[in-house]
Design an enzyme around this catalytic site. Structure first.
Site, PDB file in Angstrom:
ATOM      1  N   LYS A  35       0.814  -1.207   0.000  1.00 40.88           N
ATOM      2  CA  LYS A  35       0.000   0.000   0.000  1.00 40.88           C
ATOM      3  C   LYS A  35       0.856   1.269   0.000  1.00 40.88           C
ATOM      4  O   LYS A  35       0.617   2.182  -0.799  1.00 40.88           O
ATOM      5  CB  LYS A  35      -0.889  -0.100   1.240  1.00 40.88           C
ATOM      6  CG  LYS A  35      -1.259   1.128   1.934  1.00 40.88           C
ATOM      7  CD  LYS A  35      -1.996   0.756   3.203  1.00 40.88           C
ATOM      8  CE  LYS A  35      -1.040   0.570   4.360  1.00 40.88           C
ATOM      9  NZ  LYS A  35      -0.948   1.757   5.215  1.00 40.88           N
ATOM     10  N   THR A  36       1.856   1.298   0.864  1.00 40.83           N
ATOM     11  CA  THR A  36       2.716   2.485   0.909  1.00 40.83           C
ATOM     12  C   THR A  36       3.455   2.637  -0.411  1.00 40.83           C
ATOM     13  O   THR A  36       3.607   3.734  -0.948  1.00 40.83           O
ATOM     14  CB  THR A  36       3.722   2.379   2.062  1.00 40.83           C
ATOM     15  OG1 THR A  36       3.012   2.047   3.247  1.00 40.83           O
ATOM     16  CG2 THR A  36       4.445   3.682   2.261  1.00 40.83           C
ATOM     17  N   ASP A 220      -3.671   8.092   3.248  1.00 40.43           N
ATOM     18  CA  ASP A 220      -3.295   6.748   3.681  1.00 40.43           C
ATOM     19  C   ASP A 220      -4.256   6.301   4.786  1.00 40.43           C
ATOM     20  O   ASP A 220      -4.801   7.136   5.499  1.00 40.43           O
ATOM     21  CB  ASP A 220      -1.860   6.819   4.214  1.00 40.43           C
ATOM     22  CG  ASP A 220      -1.291   5.443   4.483  1.00 40.43           C
ATOM     23  OD1 ASP A 220      -1.841   4.464   3.956  1.00 40.43           O
ATOM     24  OD2 ASP A 220      -0.284   5.360   5.219  1.00 40.43           O
ATOM     25  N   GLU A 221      -4.455   5.001   4.947  1.00 37.37           N
ATOM     26  CA  GLU A 221      -5.317   4.474   6.024  1.00 37.37           C
ATOM     27  C   GLU A 221      -6.669   5.183   6.060  1.00 37.37           C
ATOM     28  O   GLU A 221      -7.141   5.614   7.113  1.00 37.37           O
ATOM     29  CB  GLU A 221      -4.646   4.643   7.395  1.00 37.37           C
ATOM     30  CG  GLU A 221      -3.264   4.016   7.516  1.00 37.37           C
ATOM     31  CD  GLU A 221      -3.294   2.524   7.820  1.00 37.37           C
ATOM     32  OE1 GLU A 221      -4.341   1.878   7.571  1.00 37.37           O
ATOM     33  OE2 GLU A 221      -2.262   2.014   8.281  1.00 37.37           O
ATOM     34  N   GLN A 251      -9.362  -3.698   8.013  1.00 34.35           N
ATOM     35  CA  GLN A 251      -8.413  -3.351   9.069  1.00 34.35           C
ATOM     36  C   GLN A 251      -8.861  -2.118   9.841  1.00 34.35           C
ATOM     37  O   GLN A 251      -8.045  -1.430  10.453  1.00 34.35           O
ATOM     38  CB  GLN A 251      -7.021  -3.125   8.483  1.00 34.35           C
ATOM     39  CG  GLN A 251      -6.386  -4.408   7.979  1.00 34.35           C
ATOM     40  CD  GLN A 251      -4.925  -4.211   7.617  1.00 34.35           C
ATOM     41  OE1 GLN A 251      -4.072  -4.056   8.487  1.00 34.35           O
ATOM     42  NE2 GLN A 251      -4.638  -4.199   6.334  1.00 34.35           N
ATOM     43  N   ARG A 605      -0.156 -10.180  10.418  1.00 31.61           N
ATOM     44  CA  ARG A 605       1.165  -9.639  10.752  1.00 31.61           C
ATOM     45  C   ARG A 605       2.252 -10.672  10.489  1.00 31.61           C
ATOM     46  O   ARG A 605       3.425 -10.355  10.415  1.00 31.61           O
ATOM     47  CB  ARG A 605       1.273  -9.223  12.238  1.00 31.61           C
ATOM     48  CG  ARG A 605       0.406  -8.086  12.706  1.00 31.61           C
ATOM     49  CD  ARG A 605       0.426  -6.913  11.811  1.00 31.61           C
ATOM     50  NE  ARG A 605      -0.676  -6.957  10.866  1.00 31.61           N
ATOM     51  CZ  ARG A 605      -0.734  -6.204   9.774  1.00 31.61           C
ATOM     52  NH1 ARG A 605       0.218  -5.366   9.491  1.00 31.61           N
ATOM     53  NH2 ARG A 605      -1.755  -6.307   8.944  1.00 31.61           N
TER      54      ARG A 605
END
Length: 716
Positions: A35-36, A220-221, A251, A605
């Site tokens: 994503k980043t 973002d997010e 998430q 994770r």
DNA sequence: AGGTCGGATCTTTTT
DNA sequence: GATCCGACCT
């Protein structure tokens, strides 16, 4: 840089996202899907294609860490500094806006930021000022109320009490708090956002200026945005800017602090011509782990929908350990960590994740006993330490006498004979005359209303601050702090403290001088005065927890703080009903789904190995509980799990996926009702059918063995 | 002014 | 069990 170099190492979906020509895009980015990477490459793409100048880019994140990472990666990719890009957190960027436009925002030039603690104290003062009973109106609740309203973009005037006295009181507190903050030139975290939202909304010229400037807005997010943040974004995006948001509805774990996943659906409605792009290829975890995660999250409703996959290997089965109790659980995990370490994995590649911080204790004990190094994430930050805040309060007061929280903080630290009576007198005057505490004190001194002793003490304090202000004028930042610390008498004050505590604090104070010496405002803040930037930094970026971040140690943290991180080996402990999902969330279906997302975050994770565990007996709040295994365990396909046992004699009930009854509707941990003994919890079950015996811990009558057939227990 | 005691309470956390 | 907060005491 060539366009193909930007796209080189991206997969199809990532390329689509990076190069989209649709003005509004929603990128549904699964865990570990890069994503980043997409955000950073998108920015580079826009620059290379001439879609924006660097100064036309506004990229927003939630945490300082994410912002720093994004800045670093943009610079790496571009091979040059950010230029005029705005890359930061919502709060950081709003702070910057307010510093540039304090006048239009209706703030004093030296306005200060209140952190949580400052805010709570200010709310308490407002409550007292209204002569309300603090036991009845706890500051914490009022603070929560105020922040929630600000996150909705609502001022007291916009609220109606609907004839509800409780609500009316809350609104009164909000109003009083707001007036006091305004008078003192103080801005809390929510206010930073609300104020800059209003700044744009109410200043057509200013808004036009920024709209003409920011042509590429990236978020973002996005699933973590609250109502106000979304409104803020919509305002700046306007009709013409490109709006590129990245998020993952699966998430979303912060609804309890105002985040609205609904913003993703809202985005889809508000921008009907948007493009929706899914990033589902995962570069982190094994196929097994992804299958488990997919199966788990499929139990949630109303998802935008997304299925993670990998081209990598299946990996090994997920291990499940049914521990005898919490101590056994901890020992088991530590054991495995040592095995992994002996086989060559670094400790730092092992994470122990849990639902509530209280769980870390037992884990830490086991780690310490085994002499395994570890680090607990979260907890106290450098700039939140009392001694640091004391020193900064002197500085703030010297910088701006109207800073009431700073005044309250240090008027009697170190003690100089200003007691509660004197202080109350000052507070009252301040409230009645609508003055800052400092101005009220001056007023009382002038009219000689203090007792002689108090007058001397207070005068001494004011001289000290004035003197400090004069001495620090023109000094460098580190000398400023040195002077303030030296002049405040804090060192002598802490020297008197018993034990190592005082020494620690004095050490921290000198650390503060070092921090000031090394301080460099980040690119977003270069235009503001250095002192303002430093104080802003202290409030907004409270600093990392303890040191040792770079040592090789096992990582302990809550599931919430694990979001965004990844580890070779993940131990997800405490999978028990009541704990995870947490009791407080288990009655509300939507909260339950959030717990499930939290579990999903935990599972995703892990890169290679995932170990799940639960305890049949857990000590919590000082007493023992006998929980059932978490429902989430049953939601994983059983063929992905492999139950692990230690030896044969550990009393362990088979994980028994149906984990159901003994024939009387009884199971371990079941709450039951007895005619004479009252309410209790099932501790043990023995035998079958008519011979079933059950051990119950009754709230009133202690632990008893009963024959189930005769006991007439009702399931509570 | 500062310390001590009892009671209530006990998710998650960033900015 | 631990901690935080307010009330009370010295």
């Amino acid at each position: 840089m060539q366009a193909n170099r930007i796209l080189d190492r991206l997969n199809r979906a990532q390329q689509t996202a990076v190069t989209t020509a649709t003005p509004q895009s929603l990128v549904l980015a699964g865990a570990g899907s890069g994503k980043t990477r997409v955000l950073v490459h998108r920015i580079a793409w826009c620059l290379e294609q001439g879609l924006a100048a660097p100064s036309g880019v506004l990229a927003v994140t939630f945490t300082n860490k994410a912002a720093a990472e994004m800045r670093g990666r943009i610079e790496d990719l571009l091979g040059r500094p950010l230029g005029g890009m705005w890359v930061g957190t919502f709060h950081g960027l709003c702070h910057r806006l307010l510093r540039s436009h304090w006048r239009e925002a209706g703030l004093p030039e030296q306005f200060q930021i209140m952190d949580n603690e400052d805010q709570q104290k200010a709310v308490r003062r407002a409550i007292r000022g209204l002569n309300l009973d603090e036991a009845h109106w706890p500051a914490k609740e009022a603070q929560w109320f105020i922040n929630a309203r600000k996150d909705e973009g609502k001022r007291p005037a916009a609220l109606r009490d609907e004839g509800d006295l409780g609500l009316k009181t809350m609104i009164d507190i909000y109003r009083a708090y707001e007036e006091a903050s305004q008078r003192a030139g103080l801005v809390d975290f929510g206010e930073l956002l609300l104020r800059s939202y209003e700044l744009w909304r109410d200043n057509a010229g200013l808004l036009r200026h920024y709209r003409e400037r920011f042509f590429q807005v990236l978020v973002d997010e996005f699933q973590d945005t609250n109502a106000l943040q979304y409104a803020w974004l919509r305002l700046i995006v306007g009709e013409q800017a490109n709006f590129f948001v990245v998020g993952d509805d699966d998430q979303s774990i912060y609804s309890w602090r105002g985040a609205q996943v609904e913003n993703m659906q809202r985005f889809r409605r508000d921008y009907p011509r948007h493009e929706l792009i899914r990033l589902e290829q995962n570069y982190r975890s094994t196929g097994t782990i992804l299958d488990a995660a997919n199966a788990l999250i499929a139990n949630n409703t109303g998802r935008l929908g997304k299925e993670l996959w990998t081209s990598g290997s299946r990996g090994e089965a997920i291990k499940l350990y049914a521990a005898y109790n919490d101590i056994d659980e901890a020992r088991f995990c530590v054991d495995r960590i040592r095995t992994l370490h002996a086989a060559g994995d670094r400790f730092a590649e092992c994470a122990m994740l849990y639902r509530v911080s209280a769980q870390s204790r037992v884990l830490e004990d086991a780690l310490r006993q085994a002499e395994v190094p570890y680090r607990v994430h979260g907890g106290f930050k450098f700039y939140e330490r009392a001694e640091i805040k004391d020193a900064l309060a002197y500085l703030r007061l010297a910088n701006h006498r109207g800073d009431d929280p700073a005044f309250e903080r240090v008027i009697n630290t170190p003690t100089r004979g200003v007691g509660n009576r004197t202080l109350d007198e000052i507070r009252n005057t301040a409230r009645l005359e609508r003055l800052s505490l400092w101005a009220a004190t001056e007023r009382l001194l002038a009219s000689r209303e203090f007792a002689a002793r108090a007058a001397t003490a207070v005068t001494g304090f004011m001289r000290l601050i004035d003197d400090l202000a004069a001495r620090i004028a023109g000094l460098g930042l580190d000398s400023v702090l040195e002077t303030v610390i030296e002049g405040s008498g804090l060192v002598a004050h802490f020297q008197k403290e018993k034990g190592d505590r005082g020494l620690d604090r004095i050490e921290n104070l000198s650390e503060l001088v070092t921090a000031a010496r090394d301080f460099e405002p980040d690119e977003n803040d270069v235009e503001m005065p250095l002192l303002a930037a430093f104080l802003g930094h202290a409030a907004l970026e409270a600093g990392a927890g303890q040191g040792g971040e770079f040592d090789d140690c096992v990582q302990l943290m809550t599931l919430h703080s694990a979001k965004g991180l990844e580890f070779q080996n993940v131990f997800l402990v405490g999978l028990e009903e009541g704990l995870f999902p947490h009791q407080r969330s288990s009655s509300d279906p939507s909260q339950l789904e959030e717990e499930r997302r939290l579990c999903y975050v935990g599972v995703t994770r892990a890169r290679h190995r995932l170990v799940l565990s639960y305890a049949e007996c857990r000590r919590l709040h000082g007493s023992d509980f006998y929980p059932q295994a978490s429902r989430f365990l049953r939601e994983f396909p059983s063929e992905l799990l492999e139950e692990v046992r230690l030896g044969g004699d550990i009393p362990s009930h088979s994980f028994a996926l149906p984990a159901e009854s003994s024939g009387y509707g009884l199971k371990l941990g079941q709450r039951v009702l007895h005619r004479t003994f009252g309410e209790g919890v099932v501790l043990h079950l023995e035998g079958r059918g008519a011979h079933t015996r059950v051990q119950v811990n009754f709230a009133g009558g202690g632990v008893k063995w009963l024959v189930a057939a005769y006991a007439g227990l009702e399931v509570a």
